[in-house]
Design a protein around this motif. Structure first.
Motif, PDB file in Angstrom:
ATOM      1  N   THR A 166      13.126 -32.011 -14.039  1.00  0.00           N
ATOM      2  CA  THR A 166      11.718 -32.366 -14.185  1.00  0.00           C
ATOM      3  C   THR A 166      11.572 -33.878 -14.319  1.00  0.00           C
ATOM      4  N   GLU A 167      12.556 -34.502 -14.920  1.00  0.00           N
ATOM      5  CA  GLU A 167      12.520 -35.949 -15.140  1.00  0.00           C
ATOM      6  C   GLU A 167      12.773 -36.759 -13.868  1.00  0.00           C
ATOM      7  N   THR A 168      13.194 -36.116 -12.809  1.00  0.00           N
ATOM      8  CA  THR A 168      13.608 -36.848 -11.609  1.00  0.00           C
ATOM      9  C   THR A 168      13.079 -36.152 -10.358  1.00  0.00           C
ATOM     10  N   SER A 169      13.253 -36.805  -9.233  1.00  0.00           N
ATOM     11  CA  SER A 169      13.180 -36.103  -7.958  1.00  0.00           C
ATOM     12  C   SER A 169      14.606 -35.640  -7.649  1.00  0.00           C
ATOM     13  N   LEU A 170      14.894 -35.321  -6.415  1.00  0.00           N
ATOM     14  CA  LEU A 170      16.225 -34.855  -6.030  1.00  0.00           C
ATOM     15  C   LEU A 170      17.273 -35.927  -6.336  1.00  0.00           C
ATOM     16  N   GLN A 171      18.339 -35.520  -7.012  1.00  0.00           N
ATOM     17  CA  GLN A 171      19.425 -36.450  -7.353  1.00  0.00           C
ATOM     18  C   GLN A 171      20.673 -36.237  -6.495  1.00  0.00           C
ATOM     19  N   VAL A 172      21.016 -34.982  -6.288  1.00  0.00           N
ATOM     20  CA  VAL A 172      22.236 -34.619  -5.565  1.00  0.00           C
ATOM     21  C   VAL A 172      21.870 -33.513  -4.589  1.00  0.00           C
ATOM     22  N   ALA A 173      22.446 -33.541  -3.381  1.00  0.00           N
ATOM     23  CA  ALA A 173      22.048 -32.541  -2.389  1.00  0.00           C
ATOM     24  C   ALA A 173      23.161 -32.276  -1.387  1.00  0.00           C
ATOM     25  N   THR A 174      23.099 -31.086  -0.813  1.00  0.00           N
ATOM     26  CA  THR A 174      23.908 -30.746   0.351  1.00  0.00           C
ATOM     27  C   THR A 174      22.984 -30.811   1.556  1.00  0.00           C
ATOM     28  N   TYR A 175      23.252 -31.752   2.454  1.00  0.00           N
ATOM     29  CA  TYR A 175      22.383 -31.991   3.606  1.00  0.00           C
ATOM     30  C   TYR A 175      22.884 -31.246   4.842  1.00  0.00           C
TER      31      TYR A 175
ATOM     32  N   ASP B  94       6.893 -27.484  10.965  1.00  0.00           N
ATOM     33  CA  ASP B  94       7.604 -26.436  10.229  1.00  0.00           C
ATOM     34  C   ASP B  94       6.659 -25.748   9.258  1.00  0.00           C
ATOM     35  N   ILE B  95       6.898 -24.461   9.047  1.00  0.00           N
ATOM     36  CA  ILE B  95       6.174 -23.703   8.031  1.00  0.00           C
ATOM     37  C   ILE B  95       7.131 -23.506   6.869  1.00  0.00           C
ATOM     38  N   HIS B  96       6.861 -24.199   5.781  1.00  0.00           N
ATOM     39  CA  HIS B  96       7.811 -24.226   4.670  1.00  0.00           C
ATOM     40  C   HIS B  96       7.278 -23.461   3.463  1.00  0.00           C
ATOM     41  N   LEU B  97       8.130 -22.605   2.916  1.00  0.00           N
ATOM     42  CA  LEU B  97       7.804 -21.862   1.698  1.00  0.00           C
ATOM     43  C   LEU B  97       8.814 -22.184   0.613  1.00  0.00           C
ATOM     44  N   THR B  98       8.338 -22.772  -0.455  1.00  0.00           N
ATOM     45  CA  THR B  98       9.108 -22.894  -1.696  1.00  0.00           C
ATOM     46  C   THR B  98       8.502 -21.928  -2.692  1.00  0.00           C
ATOM     47  N   LEU B  99       9.337 -21.064  -3.245  1.00  0.00           N
ATOM     48  CA  LEU B  99       8.848 -20.061  -4.192  1.00  0.00           C
ATOM     49  C   LEU B  99       8.823 -20.687  -5.587  1.00  0.00           C
ATOM     50  N   ALA B 100       7.676 -21.244  -5.953  1.00  0.00           N
ATOM     51  CA  ALA B 100       7.558 -21.916  -7.250  1.00  0.00           C
ATOM     52  C   ALA B 100       6.146 -21.751  -7.777  1.00  0.00           C
ATOM     53  N   ASP B 101       6.055 -21.660  -9.091  1.00  0.00           N
ATOM     54  CA  ASP B 101       4.762 -21.572  -9.766  1.00  0.00           C
ATOM     55  C   ASP B 101       4.180 -22.974  -9.893  1.00  0.00           C
ATOM     56  N   THR B 102       2.873 -23.087  -9.746  1.00  0.00           N
ATOM     57  CA  THR B 102       2.221 -24.396  -9.812  1.00  0.00           C
ATOM     58  C   THR B 102       2.232 -25.016 -11.208  1.00  0.00           C
ATOM     59  N   GLY B 103       2.704 -24.298 -12.202  1.00  0.00           N
ATOM     60  CA  GLY B 103       2.773 -24.851 -13.547  1.00  0.00           C
ATOM     61  C   GLY B 103       3.988 -25.712 -13.793  1.00  0.00           C
ATOM     62  N   TRP B 104       4.855 -25.850 -12.780  1.00  0.00           N
ATOM     63  CA  TRP B 104       6.114 -26.555 -12.973  1.00  0.00           C
ATOM     64  C   TRP B 104       6.321 -27.627 -11.915  1.00  0.00           C
ATOM     65  N   ALA B 105       7.195 -28.587 -12.214  1.00  0.00           N
ATOM     66  CA  ALA B 105       7.460 -29.697 -11.299  1.00  0.00           C
ATOM     67  C   ALA B 105       7.982 -29.216  -9.963  1.00  0.00           C
ATOM     68  N   LYS B 106       8.676 -28.079  -9.937  1.00  0.00           N
ATOM     69  CA  LYS B 106       9.237 -27.588  -8.680  1.00  0.00           C
ATOM     70  C   LYS B 106       8.164 -27.350  -7.623  1.00  0.00           C
ATOM     71  N   ALA B 107       6.929 -27.120  -8.060  1.00  0.00           N
ATOM     72  CA  ALA B 107       5.847 -26.922  -7.090  1.00  0.00           C
ATOM     73  C   ALA B 107       5.597 -28.190  -6.289  1.00  0.00           C
TER      74      ALA B 107
END
Length: 553
Positions: A346-355, A236-249
């Motif tokens: 930021t304190e966690t990884s994924l906690q809740v999700a719609t799969y 897969d070619i995955h794009l997450t639109l996030a700045d590298t200054g944040w945990a979301k990256a």
């Protein structure tokens, strides 16, 4: 661990909860155990597609990242950076960010990813508080680092990435890199496991940013993020639109994606986000899976989506703030794709999700991730029944879920404040419905109490955003002598609309028809833009503080 994490194929959420587990390798180190191992087994396996601001596309395989991170690890050790030292990375979405992160992981130094919008004051405060020894910085932000240096006595290693003019005491990344040995010998006592890996600064929506400390096992928490929430498959070619200054990256363009066997697509745009350009990138580069904040989707649906070939796109996710139901339906009508929400901090990884194996309920963040024992608690620490609002709390009495932070670095009091009596308290409000779906309401501090009612800002914002005049809005409470608090909406208007008493009444009536009438905003303020953190999150606390100042005058 194997090169790829084997993916379960559950048919239901209950089956997923029953079968999912994470095997934790001894002394796990992502750089050695995932990237280097992948490079040894399949060196030409594609790792990243990178597009710069000029549209130039470069492709990188795992052999590149193995060798490049070895080289830069040698550079850093020769500069005196060692285990436990803090190194701040102030880079855009350059490939050097990933190389630097991996190199720091290998030598056991602690990476501190930082936004490129930090001022000299911000940098000085963070460097001093974290006792940072080195900085790897984009050439365009070097001047801000220089502005902070007189207050940062411990800052010894300065490396500039890009640009031609070097200030005194700064070394050029490319020159150092070219002269380094391309093999870094893994030490016998290699860092890993419960050693500190990375420190992120929180977004600071409710006060000064806190330093969030994660350990080397933290990337394993993002197996769930990538394999199941992003629903990634090898190739897969995955794009997450996030700045590298944040945990979301690292949520969306690093750890989990490579463990899933996906190719990370990096779009290194500079300046303002342009919806039409992003749609071109998604189309022309055949991106298959995509994750972005709800605000991005709101801007994308304002474009003519029929003019772009999005046939390669098969799966979409969102997090950061809540997705308005109208955006969900408009995107689905245009693309045929549902948007799957997720929740974490930021304190966690994924906690809740719609799969993918769950029915999305627009506006719901989904159900708890396996391994996360999540409770909705009232102020007396009692579980809330379905439908009753409370704080999202994580039960950590018997075990800590993979991906939960160690604590706030050098701030034990703040750590103790959120981790007490066997629970990690997120500070976020939600409720659970009869079917176990979680519905996010906002920060505890953002809840509005008006005439005995408890009103979540998102409910009112969701109603307002469905009116064509509204581009963005933030709903807060203001003191009211009769009601306790009155609902106030601060709004940014779409082109073609102007503030007026008539528009205010129209918006108020619109909210009354869209949601419970008592939730309508009694005050509407029109602004050019909303105050936001440098990560793009709305600063409702600042709006409330400004309102209080106005009332005191």
């Amino acid at each position: 661990m194997s090169t790829f994490v084997e993916k379960l194929r559950p048919e239901s959420y209950d089956e997923f909860i029953e079968k999912f587990s994470i095997s934790v390798p001894e002394n796990f180190n992502f750089a050695y155990d995932v990237v280097d191992k992948r490079a040894a087994e399949d060196p030409k396996s594609p790792a990243m597609i990178h597009m710069d601001d000029d549209g130039k596309v470069s492709r990188y395989d795992f052999e590149f990242f193995k060798t490049a991170s070895d080289r830069f690890a040698n550079v850093l050790t020769q500069k005196g950076i060692g285990r436990g030292d803090k190194v701040m990375l102030i880079l855009y979405r350059r490939v050097e960010f990933w190389v630097s992160m991996l190199a720091l992981h290998k030598i056991g130094a602690v990476a501190i990813p930082s936004p490129n919008l930090l001022t000299a004051k911000d940098i000085a405060e963070r460097v001093t508080f974290a006792e940072v020894r080195g900085v790897v910085a984009e050439n365009s932000v070097v001047k801000n680092v220089e502005g902070a240096r007189e207050k940062c006595t411990g800052l010894e290693v300065l490396i500039q990435v890009g640009g031609e003019d070097l200030r005194p005491d700064w070394a050029d990344y490319d020159t150092l890199f070219a002269g380094a040995d391309d093999h870094f010998e893994k030490p016998e006592d290699a860092p890993g496991g419960e050693d500190t890996l990375v420190v992120f600064f929180s977004s600071g929506t409710t006060g000064p940013p806190k330093m969030v400390e994660h350990v080397h096992n933290y990337p394993l928490g993002h197996i769930n993020t990538a394999l199941y929430w992003h629903n990634l498959e090898p190739g897969d070619i995955h794009l997450t639109l996030a700045d590298t200054g944040w945990a979301k990256a690292v949520w969306g363009k690093f750890y989990g994606q490579w463990m899933a066997g996906a190719v990370i697509f990096v779009y290194d745009f500079r300046g303002a986000f342009k919806p039409a350009k992003l749609l071109e990138v998604l189309s022309e580069c055949r991106v298959t899976t995509f994750c972005a904040p709800p605000t991005v989707y709101r801007f994308l649906i304002q474009e003519d989506l029929s003019g772009y070939d999005l046939s390669a796109l098969r799966y979409c996710t969102t997090a950061g703030e809540l997705l308005n139901e109208s955006v969900f339906h408009t995107w689905k009508e245009a693309t045929g794709l549902e948007i799957h929400e997720g929740y974490g901090q930021t304190e966690t990884s994924l906690q809740v999700a719609t799969y993918s194996f769950m029915e999305p309920r627009p506006g719901s963040i989904g159900k708890p991730v396996p391994g996360w024992d999540i409770r909705i608690m009232d102020p007396q620490d009692q579980p809330c029944p379905p439908g009753e609002e409370g704080e999202i709390c994580i039960n950590i009495r018997n075990s800590r879920p993979m991906g939960l932070f160690n604590g706030y670095y050098r701030e034990p009091d703040k750590t103790a404040d959120v981790m007490r009596d066997g629970y990690y308290r997120t500070g976020d409000k939600a409720y659970v419905d009869e079917d176990g779906y979680f519905w996010f309401l906002g920060r505890v501090d953002d809840l509005i109490k008006s005439s005995g009612y408890r009103i979540g800002p998102f409910e009112v914002e969701s109603a307002l955003i469905t009116h064509p005049a509204i581009v963005e809005t933030a709903v807060t409470g203001v003191p009211d002598p009769v009601r306790g608090q009155a609902v106030k909406a601060t709004v940014v208007l779409a082109p073609g609309y102007a503030p007026s008493d008539a528009l205010t009444r129209e918006l108020q009536d619109h909210v009354k028809k869209t949601t419970a009438p008592y939730k309508y905003p009694r005050i509407i303020e029109y602004v050019e833009e909303l105050p936001k953190t440098i990560s793009g999150k709305i600063k409702r606390a600042e709006i409330r503080a400004n309102d209080m100042k106005k009332m005191e005058k």
